[in-house]
Design a protein around this motif. Structure first.
Motif, PDB file in Angstrom:
ATOM      1  N   LEU A 139       0.816  -1.206   0.000  1.00 29.04           N
ATOM      2  CA  LEU A 139       0.000   0.000   0.000  1.00 29.04           C
ATOM      3  C   LEU A 139       0.855   1.264   0.000  1.00 29.04           C
ATOM      4  N   ILE A 140       2.036   1.197   0.613  1.00 27.86           N
ATOM      5  CA  ILE A 140       2.979   2.321   0.492  1.00 27.86           C
ATOM      6  C   ILE A 140       3.270   2.590  -0.971  1.00 27.86           C
ATOM      7  N   ASN A 141       3.505   1.523  -1.723  1.00 28.38           N
ATOM      8  CA  ASN A 141       3.862   1.671  -3.127  1.00 28.38           C
ATOM      9  C   ASN A 141       2.675   2.050  -4.005  1.00 28.38           C
ATOM     10  N   GLN A 142       1.488   2.024  -3.437  1.00 30.24           N
ATOM     11  CA  GLN A 142       0.309   2.562  -4.121  1.00 30.24           C
ATOM     12  C   GLN A 142       0.047   4.011  -3.728  1.00 30.24           C
ATOM     13  N   GLY A 143       0.910   4.550  -2.862  1.00 28.78           N
ATOM     14  CA  GLY A 143       0.817   5.949  -2.494  1.00 28.78           C
ATOM     15  C   GLY A 143      -0.030   6.244  -1.276  1.00 28.78           C
ATOM     16  N   LEU A 144      -0.459   5.202  -0.546  1.00 27.92           N
ATOM     17  CA  LEU A 144      -1.291   5.450   0.631  1.00 27.92           C
ATOM     18  C   LEU A 144      -0.441   5.970   1.789  1.00 27.92           C
ATOM     19  N   ILE A 179      -3.436   3.604   5.205  1.00 25.85           N
ATOM     20  CA  ILE A 179      -3.093   2.178   5.281  1.00 25.85           C
ATOM     21  C   ILE A 179      -3.787   1.536   6.479  1.00 25.85           C
ATOM     22  N   ALA A 180      -3.765   2.217   7.614  1.00 25.55           N
ATOM     23  CA  ALA A 180      -4.428   1.676   8.809  1.00 25.55           C
ATOM     24  C   ALA A 180      -5.933   1.537   8.584  1.00 25.55           C
ATOM     25  N   ASP A 181      -6.502   2.444   7.796  1.00 27.73           N
ATOM     26  CA  ASP A 181      -7.933   2.383   7.526  1.00 27.73           C
ATOM     27  C   ASP A 181      -8.266   1.333   6.475  1.00 27.73           C
ATOM     28  N   THR A 182      -7.265   0.922   5.678  1.00 30.89           N
ATOM     29  CA  THR A 182      -7.460  -0.095   4.646  1.00 30.89           C
ATOM     30  C   THR A 182      -7.231  -1.495   5.200  1.00 30.89           C
ATOM     31  N   LEU A 183      -6.141  -1.649   5.929  1.00 26.26           N
ATOM     32  CA  LEU A 183      -5.808  -2.957   6.517  1.00 26.26           C
ATOM     33  C   LEU A 183      -6.454  -3.058   7.891  1.00 26.26           C
ATOM     34  N   THR A 184      -7.739  -3.260   7.914  1.00 25.21           N
ATOM     35  CA  THR A 184      -8.473  -3.288   9.181  1.00 25.21           C
ATOM     36  C   THR A 184      -8.524  -4.669   9.803  1.00 25.21           C
TER      37      THR A 184
END
Length: 653
Positions: A376-381, A386-391
């Motif tokens: 997700l870092i490499n997707q620009g998050l 990231i914390a809100d995506t990887l719940t």
């Protein structure tokens, strides 16, 4: 000049008498509804962990341990409220379950020849029976609890001498009680050996010195040191019930370090294979395999929680990629051999299939945290995105109790991975040089139409159960207007509900500690600093001078250049210090060709100063410290060192 022993050992020792009254507020309907949903989310009908936690019980422990002054160090009775029933509305049911498990305390047989003391401290103490003596792994945090643990063991097992102590890693809850287990005289006489992983001593002393006061303050939030024990207060610490109060912390230096990736020793007839795992849960750590018992000790690398990649008290960010790598190495090397796996927290796992699944799941958990954050870092998050995506972990992992967020959490672990790879900056220039909280708070409040409008919006959000937003809104108002009692009370109410909902013990403790201080302010320090004389004496001159450098106010000292030759007579060592541009630097085992000041003293005198048994000026006057050259300039430097106040505000400016 004083050197306060502000190590983690002291950071966590808060006297029981300082606990405040139980918070008065109950769970709201939204919190009750949130917590009840957890009952459908996780397999609460699975009671396997309770069976494992009770397995091998020799004697249950529910007593009180005191120190030499008669003060309470450990009291499991204060957790009597953790009855076998359902969780109250004020505690997340998953955390309530873990708190009940961590209350199962006493002496346990892991397998024939291996026993554990569990629940008498934050960590476990493991006792392996050799041919003629005992091998003790990780003698707890305090001398008092370690003594009580050994007494409990000897109540049921033959009294044999301890011939070896092994420290699995350099966190204080794994070595601080060593003088409750062995006598240093026996170590010096060669009757007892002390074994540790390479780098143990450096990290045991150094990790919490330079940022010690800040870590101490934040640890109080993390462990809920000032909270009452109860359904509306501290119920657990994730790894165990909590940390001892009023305790004596000790340290005996290792006589042997394990330095090879895999190393074999025979200790009192017991073969041990040591697996070094540097950079995992601790900078220096090792697992141990005992072929005679087919038993694998995973130190703190695999426990019954998701651990911290970055602890809330503050530390260097850990490396979950390396962590996963060593877990896989353990699985490959021992997965087909071990019949029991135990760690220095929680309860063991028995049986080859269960062990292999456990180690593989723990490996996958840390690998997931690392790889998916990087994806997700490499997707620009950004970190919060990231914390809100990887719940959640993948479903099979998320359904395992030993992967739950009781100590670390997915939310703050993925942000820690971001920090490890990318640093504090999220790439958005608006966040490159933001206003500090107090200045930003004033502007936010003005932009929202003033304090009454902020409170109106916050009350509406509270009524809707949107407690995270209430906490953020009122935080701006509290920092803009610290004396606004309505803002403080409303933020406290929101933090309290967030604490009641939290599955993570350390998050709960932090939320409830914040609520308590918003309502009552920062508590005055009350006695019981603990006793960590061994830790202070173990400070090397290098660490001492590093710590002095942290305490120099550079702007005040910017024009007071000074060169110092500092000699320790009992060590026969010289150190060259330079104060220039307000920065104090040092060269070890060196001297200036010509210095402004020559200081001569013994390391033993420095230890007595650090332990507050005497003072620098006093010893300089009496003659135990000799100062030649620009004496007044040097004494002004030492007298002007800043003394950190570890009671600084956290939830208010």
């Amino acid at each position: 000049m004083r050197l306060p022993p502000s190590l983690l050992a002291l950071a966590l020792m808060t006297p029981l008498a300082s606990f405040a009254t139980t918070p008065a507020k109950d769970a709201t309907a939204f919190t009750l509804q949130n917590n009840q949903q957890w009952l459908q989310r996780l397999p609460f009908a699975d009671r396997g962990d309770f069976e494992s936690a009770e397995r091998g019980l020799v004697e249950r422990y529910d007593g009180v341990i005191g120190n030499a002054e008669g003060k309470t160090v450990w009291d499991m009775g204060q957790y009597a409220f953790l009855n076998p029933g359902a969780a109250p509305a004020t505690v997340n049911p998953s955390l309530w379950r873990m708190a009940q498990l961590n209350r199962i305390a006493g002496l346990f047989q892991v397998t024939e020849g291996i026993y554990q003391i569990r629940g008498l401290d934050l960590a476990n103490m493991t006792i392996i029976e050799g041919n003629t003596g005992l091998i003790v792994l990780d003698p707890l945090l305090s001398v008092e609890t370690a003594k009580a643990g050994m007494a409990l063991y000897f109540k049921h097992r033959p009294r044999k001498p301890v011939t070896t102590v092994i420290y699995t890693h350099p966190h204080v809850d794994h070595f601080g009680g060593v003088r409750g287990v062995i006598d240093e005289t026996d170590v010096k006489a060669g009757k007892v050996q002390v074994i540790a992983p390479q780098g143990f001593f450096e990290h045991a002393i150094g990790e919490n010195v330079l940022a010690g006061p800040a870590m101490k303050r934040r640890a109080q939030y993390m462990y809920g040191a000032g909270l009452p024990r109860g359904e509306r207060g501290q119920v657990d610490a994730g790894l165990g019930k909590g940390v001892p109060a009023n305790a004596t912390v000790s340290l005996i230096a290792p006589t042997r370090e394990i330095s090879q990736p895999l190393e074999h020793l025979t200790l009192d007839g017991v073969e041990v294979e040591f697996q070094l795992t540097p950079g995992t849960e601790a900078p220096a750590e090792m697992n141990l395999y005992f072929p005679r018992f087919k038993a694998l000790c995973m130190a703190e690398n695999a426990t019954h929680v998701q651990h911290n990649v970055l602890t809330l008290r503050g530390a260097l960010v850990r490396d979950p990629k390396i962590w996963a790598h060593y877990l896989d190495q353990s699985l490959v090397r021992y997965g087909d051999k071990a019949e029991v796996v135990f760690a220095q927290h929680h309860w063991p796992t028995w049986g080859g299939p269960a062990i292999r699944e456990y180690l593989a799941d723990q490996r996958d958990m840390y690998a997931f945290i690392d790889s998916q954050t990087l994806r997700l870092i490499n997707q620009g998050l950004t970190p919060m995105e990231i914390a809100d995506t990887l719940t959640s972990l993948p479903p099979r992992l998320a359904a395992k109790w030993y992967s739950r967020d009781y100590y670390g959490s997915l939310s703050h672990n993925v942000r820690a991975v971001y920090q490890r790879y990318m640093g504090f900056y999220d790439g958005n220039p608006a966040n490159l040089n933001p206003l500090p909280p107090q200045a930003a708070g004033a502007r936010y409040v003005a932009a929202m139409g003033g304090s009454e409008q902020v409170l109106r919006q916050a009350r509406k959000a509270f009524g809707e159960g949107d407690y995270r937003w209430v906490a953020q809104l009122t935080n701006h108002l509290v920092f803009a207007e610290p004396d606004n009692s309505e803002a403080r009370e409303l933020q406290a109410d929101a933090l309290e509900q967030l604490g009641y909902q939290s599955e993570n013990a350390t998050w709960r403790n932090a939320y409830l500690s914040g609520a308590q201080e918003l309502r009552g302010g920062v508590a005055a320090t009350t006695g019981g600093r603990g006793n960590a004389d061994d830790m202070v004496r173990a400070l090397t001159p290098t660490l001492f001078f590093d710590y002095l450098g942290v305490r120099v106010n550079a702007l005040s000292a910017a024009d007071n250049d000074l060169t110092i030759n500092w000699r320790f007579t009992d060590l026969d060592e010289d150190y060259a210090l330079t104060l220039r541009n307000g920065v104090l630097t040092h060269r070890d085992l060196a001297r200036h060709a010509q210095a402004d000041v020559e200081v001569t003293m013994s390391k033993a005198t420095l230890d007595r100063i650090a332990l507050k048994q005497t003072g620098f000026l006093k010893e300089a006057t009496l003659g135990d410290i000799t100062i030649k050259g620009e004496r007044l300039k040097f004494l002004r430097l030492m007298g002007g060192l800043e003394e950190a106040d570890a009671r600084f505000n956290i939830v208010t400016p």
